[in-house]
Write a protein that holds these residues in place. Structure first.
Motif, PDB file in Angstrom:
ATOM      1  N   HIS A   1       0.772  -1.081   0.056  1.00 58.18           N
ATOM      2  CA  HIS A   1       0.058   0.330  -0.495  1.00 58.18           C
ATOM      3  C   HIS A   1       0.995   1.524   0.117  1.00 58.18           C
ATOM      4  O   HIS A   1       0.780   2.310  -0.968  1.00 58.18           O
ATOM      5  CB  HIS A   1      -1.135  -0.184   0.959  1.00 58.18           C
ATOM      6  CG  HIS A   1       0.246   0.456   2.795  1.00 58.18           C
ATOM      7  ND1 HIS A   1       0.220  -1.019   3.362  1.00 58.18           N
ATOM      8  CD2 HIS A   1      -0.238   1.635   3.245  1.00 58.18           C
ATOM      9  CE1 HIS A   1       1.038  -0.737   4.614  1.00 58.18           C
ATOM     10  NE2 HIS A   1       0.293   0.593   4.492  1.00 58.18           N
ATOM     11  N   TRP A   2       1.946   1.042   0.159  1.00 58.98           N
ATOM     12  CA  TRP A   2       2.737   2.204   0.849  1.00 58.98           C
ATOM     13  C   TRP A   2       3.151   2.560  -1.377  1.00 58.98           C
ATOM     14  O   TRP A   2       3.427   3.368  -1.495  1.00 58.98           O
ATOM     15  CB  TRP A   2       4.145   2.137   1.517  1.00 58.98           C
ATOM     16  CG  TRP A   2       3.916   2.012   2.908  1.00 58.98           C
ATOM     17  CD1 TRP A   2       2.494   1.917   3.918  1.00 58.98           C
ATOM     18  CD2 TRP A   2       5.100   2.578   3.920  1.00 58.98           C
ATOM     19  NE1 TRP A   2       3.087   2.787   4.652  1.00 58.98           N
ATOM     20  CE2 TRP A   2       3.871   2.553   5.281  1.00 58.98           C
ATOM     21  CE3 TRP A   2       6.093   2.734   3.425  1.00 58.98           C
ATOM     22  CZ2 TRP A   2       4.727   3.274   6.057  1.00 58.98           C
ATOM     23  CZ3 TRP A   2       6.768   3.434   5.038  1.00 58.98           C
ATOM     24  CH2 TRP A   2       5.847   3.026   6.399  1.00 58.98           C
ATOM     25  N   ILE A   3       3.853   1.422  -1.780  1.00 56.18           N
ATOM     26  CA  ILE A   3       4.297   1.746  -3.226  1.00 56.18           C
ATOM     27  C   ILE A   3       3.163   2.457  -3.775  1.00 56.18           C
ATOM     28  O   ILE A   3       3.277   2.991  -4.899  1.00 56.18           O
ATOM     29  CB  ILE A   3       5.046   0.495  -3.624  1.00 56.18           C
ATOM     30  CG1 ILE A   3       6.105  -0.231  -2.914  1.00 56.18           C
ATOM     31  CG2 ILE A   3       5.282   0.472  -4.889  1.00 56.18           C
ATOM     32  CD1 ILE A   3       6.375  -1.685  -2.569  1.00 56.18           C
ATOM     33  N   ARG A   4       1.972   1.448  -3.336  1.00 53.30           N
ATOM     34  CA  ARG A   4       0.585   2.240  -3.801  1.00 53.30           C
ATOM     35  C   ARG A   4       0.589   3.724  -4.441  1.00 53.30           C
ATOM     36  O   ARG A   4       0.707   4.685  -5.575  1.00 53.30           O
ATOM     37  CB  ARG A   4      -0.626   1.402  -3.816  1.00 53.30           C
ATOM     38  CG  ARG A   4      -0.959   0.259  -5.092  1.00 53.30           C
ATOM     39  CD  ARG A   4      -2.158  -0.004  -4.808  1.00 53.30           C
ATOM     40  NE  ARG A   4      -2.885  -0.099  -3.410  1.00 53.30           N
ATOM     41  CZ  ARG A   4      -2.664  -1.551  -2.555  1.00 53.30           C
ATOM     42  NH1 ARG A   4      -2.027  -2.703  -3.267  1.00 53.30           N
ATOM     43  NH2 ARG A   4      -2.287  -1.315  -1.318  1.00 53.30           N
ATOM     44  N   ALA A   5       0.697   4.031  -2.835  1.00 50.35           N
ATOM     45  CA  ALA A   5       0.294   5.187  -2.887  1.00 50.35           C
ATOM     46  C   ALA A   5       0.975   6.640  -3.338  1.00 50.35           C
ATOM     47  O   ALA A   5       1.657   7.202  -3.737  1.00 50.35           O
ATOM     48  CB  ALA A   5       0.610   6.305  -1.015  1.00 50.35           C
ATOM     49  N   ALA A   6       2.598   6.250  -2.988  1.00 49.08           N
ATOM     50  CA  ALA A   6       3.954   6.722  -4.053  1.00 49.08           C
ATOM     51  C   ALA A   6       3.900   6.534  -4.872  1.00 49.08           C
ATOM     52  O   ALA A   6       3.849   8.019  -6.011  1.00 49.08           O
ATOM     53  CB  ALA A   6       5.502   6.238  -3.502  1.00 49.08           C
ATOM     54  N   ARG A   7       3.092   5.732  -6.146  1.00 52.24           N
ATOM     55  CA  ARG A   7       2.740   5.533  -7.427  1.00 52.24           C
ATOM     56  C   ARG A   7       2.058   6.702  -7.255  1.00 52.24           C
ATOM     57  O   ARG A   7       1.855   7.279  -8.783  1.00 52.24           O
ATOM     58  CB  ARG A   7       2.949   4.692  -7.761  1.00 52.24           C
ATOM     59  CG  ARG A   7       3.657   3.246  -8.398  1.00 52.24           C
ATOM     60  CD  ARG A   7       3.158   2.651  -8.636  1.00 52.24           C
ATOM     61  NE  ARG A   7       4.138   1.875  -8.956  1.00 52.24           N
ATOM     62  CZ  ARG A   7       4.178   0.275  -8.391  1.00 52.24           C
ATOM     63  NH1 ARG A   7       2.822  -0.601  -8.344  1.00 52.24           N
ATOM     64  NH2 ARG A   7       5.241  -1.368  -8.905  1.00 52.24           N
ATOM     65  N   GLU A   8       1.249   6.632  -7.029  1.00 50.13           N
ATOM     66  CA  GLU A   8      -0.219   7.695  -7.065  1.00 50.13           C
ATOM     67  C   GLU A   8       0.311   9.110  -6.797  1.00 50.13           C
ATOM     68  O   GLU A   8       0.156  10.025  -7.407  1.00 50.13           O
ATOM     69  CB  GLU A   8      -1.090   7.958  -6.281  1.00 50.13           C
ATOM     70  CG  GLU A   8      -2.130   6.272  -6.380  1.00 50.13           C
ATOM     71  CD  GLU A   8      -3.087   5.950  -5.246  1.00 50.13           C
ATOM     72  OE1 GLU A   8      -2.901   6.538  -4.681  1.00 50.13           O
ATOM     73  OE2 GLU A   8      -4.125   4.543  -5.530  1.00 50.13           O
ATOM     74  N   LEU A   9       0.941   9.356  -5.367  1.00 52.01           N
ATOM     75  CA  LEU A   9       1.851  10.823  -5.993  1.00 52.01           C
ATOM     76  C   LEU A   9       2.457  11.234  -7.005  1.00 52.01           C
ATOM     77  O   LEU A   9       2.949  12.396  -7.506  1.00 52.01           O
ATOM     78  CB  LEU A   9       2.496  10.703  -4.217  1.00 52.01           C
ATOM     79  CG  LEU A   9       1.372  10.815  -2.880  1.00 52.01           C
ATOM     80  CD1 LEU A   9       2.551  10.634  -2.140  1.00 52.01           C
ATOM     81  CD2 LEU A   9       0.959  12.518  -2.576  1.00 52.01           C
TER      82      LEU A   9
END
Length: 188
Positions: free
Chosen positions: A154-162
């Motif tokens: 979920h951190w990786i997903r959030a970083a990609r979205e940012l």
């Protein structure tokens, strides 16, 4: 090998010819890593572990059961020397030096021009850590610690979205880190 003068680097070995000299347990680990990287692996050794023989039987590697010959280095992009025999390691090193090819000599730093580290693969991350064989047990411990602190999915997903948002809005690089940290803290 002076660790302060090493350049950490990640090589694309896909479809490249890599030579492994030796076919014991250490060579097996290196061979499996090379196969995972997509390399075309040729192993040269007088005898091989059953695991290496099985891999060769499945045509995943080429296995030549014989002594090392200087010509073995000719087609290789990179050489891994894992025989545990100082005289052989020195011969492999000398030929690699003559041909200007890098050689990783496992447990024989004097016979190597490159070093490999302890590797963690957790997509999209590849982390490698090395102590240049000075404190291998501590290297392993640090690798295990790092494995536990690498970001969850979920951190990786959030970083990609940012990242996508920052690119679209042309957010300056200097402003991005703080927002990333804040997003990670909220997602905890």
């Amino acid at each position: 090998m002076d660790a302060s003068r090493l350049l950490p680097i990640f090589l694309d070995l896909n479809a490249r010819d890599i030579l492994v000299v030796g076919a014991g347990q250490v060579a097996l680990k290196k061979t499996l890593d090379l196969i995972a990287a997509g390399a075309r692996v040729r192993v040269v050794a007088k005898e091989a572990t059953p695991e290496i023989s099985t891999i060769a039987d499945r045509s995943e590697i080429q296995l030549d059961l014989r002594s090392f010959d200087d010509r073995d280095v000719d087609a290789a992009w990179l050489v891994i020397s894992a025989t545990g025999v100082p005289e052989v390691e020195a011969r492999v090193f000398a030929e690699c030096q003559r041909q200007k090819k890098f050689v990783i000599a496992v447990d024989d730093l004097a016979s190597g021009s490159a070093a490999s580290g302890s590797v963690i693969r957790r997509h999209p991350f590849i982390v490698s850590i090395s102590s240049s064989a000075e404190v291998p047990a501590l290297t392993r411990l640090l690798r295990e610690v790092l494995e536990r602190v690498l970001p969850e999915e979920h951190w990786i997903r959030a970083a990609r979205e940012l990242r996508a948002k920052w690119k679209q809005s042309a957010t300056p690089m200097a402003s991005r880190f703080e927002e990333l940290v804040q997003a990670m803290m909220k997602g905890k």
